[in-house]
Scaffold this active site. Structure first.
Site, mmCIF file in Angstrom:
data_model
loop_
_atom_site.group_PDB
_atom_site.id
_atom_site.type_symbol
_atom_site.label_atom_id
_atom_site.label_comp_id
_atom_site.label_asym_id
_atom_site.label_seq_id
_atom_site.Cartn_x
_atom_site.Cartn_y
_atom_site.Cartn_z
ATOM 1 C CG HIS A 68 -1.782 -1.138 1.390
ATOM 2 N ND1 HIS A 68 -2.030 -1.740 2.602
ATOM 3 C CD2 HIS A 68 -2.491 -1.841 0.481
ATOM 4 C CE1 HIS A 68 -2.860 -2.759 2.437
ATOM 5 N NE2 HIS A 68 -3.153 -2.843 1.151
ATOM 6 C CE LYS B 123 2.108 3.532 5.285
ATOM 7 N NZ LYS B 123 1.610 2.333 4.590
ATOM 8 C CE1 TYR C 170 0.586 2.511 8.925
ATOM 9 C CE2 TYR C 170 0.312 0.317 9.843
ATOM 10 C CZ TYR C 170 -0.113 1.331 8.998
ATOM 11 O OH TYR C 170 -1.242 1.157 8.242
ATOM 12 C CG ASP D 169 -4.512 -5.680 0.177
ATOM 13 O OD1 ASP D 169 -4.940 -4.543 -0.073
ATOM 14 O OD2 ASP D 169 -3.883 -5.956 1.222
#
Length: 183
Positions: free
Chosen positions: A61, A71, A131, A169
């Site tokens: 992603h 991130k 994260y 996904d």
């Protein structure tokens, strides 16, 4: 705290300094001034956390500019194979992959700057991943790459047939077809 460069420009492995004694351990998972001393100027504004079972594959992603996210990924419980793919079209490492095992034991973290697609597979029975992001989630800017893109040839380090992938996904395109505005 130490930062280790990876073969992909801007992608760093962060290893906090662990203080252990007979009670357990303590470490600073994030300290803004120490990151800034390394030239890392991020203003993290959102923390995300997921719980997943063995074999789960999340990703790959990203968010497009101007909502692209940096991130800082770590594991609170279990172990994962964390994967980053350079999708900056003019980068010398465009399409290259970096992966690292992040575990609750090794306490390593991966700093993934904007311009990378990110995903992970769960290697332990369960895993809790947390994260930090420097931009808020923006649904309209979402992008992704299919986890089994043959050109990336990713080894998710799972036993045969173990991959659990969301329906969303499974519909992602290959890298050569993905839409992104990273130069």
């Amino acid at each position: 705290m130490s930062f280790t460069k990876t073969p992909l420009d801007g992608l760093l492995v962060f290893e906090p300094r662990i203080f252990e004694d007979n009670r357990g351990h303590f470490f600073e998972a994030y300290n803004k001034s120490l990151f800034e001393a390394e030239g890392l100027q991020y203003n993290f504004v959102q923390d995300n956390q997921s719980f997943s079972k063995y074999g789960t594959i999340r990703g790959l992603h990203y968010q497009q500019n101007p909502y692209a996210q940096c991130k800082l990924v770590r594991v609170l419980h279990g172990s994962i194979l964390d994967v980053a793919v350079d999708i900056r079209k003019k980068s010398a490492t465009y399409g290259k992959v970096f992966s690292i095992e992040l575990t609750e034991e090794n306490k390593k973290q991966l700093l993934i700057p904007a311009g990378f697609a990110h995903g992970f597979s769960v290697l332990s029975e369960t895993a809790v991943v947390m994260y930090k992001c420097d931009k808020l989630y923006n649904k309209e800017s979402e992008g992704g790459i299919i986890y089994n893109d043959p050109h990336l040839a990713l080894d998710w380090q799972l036993s045969e047939g173990a991959g659990i992938v969301s329906e969303k996904d499974l519909l992602l395109p290959q890298l050569k077809e993905c839409k992104n505005n990273f130069e």
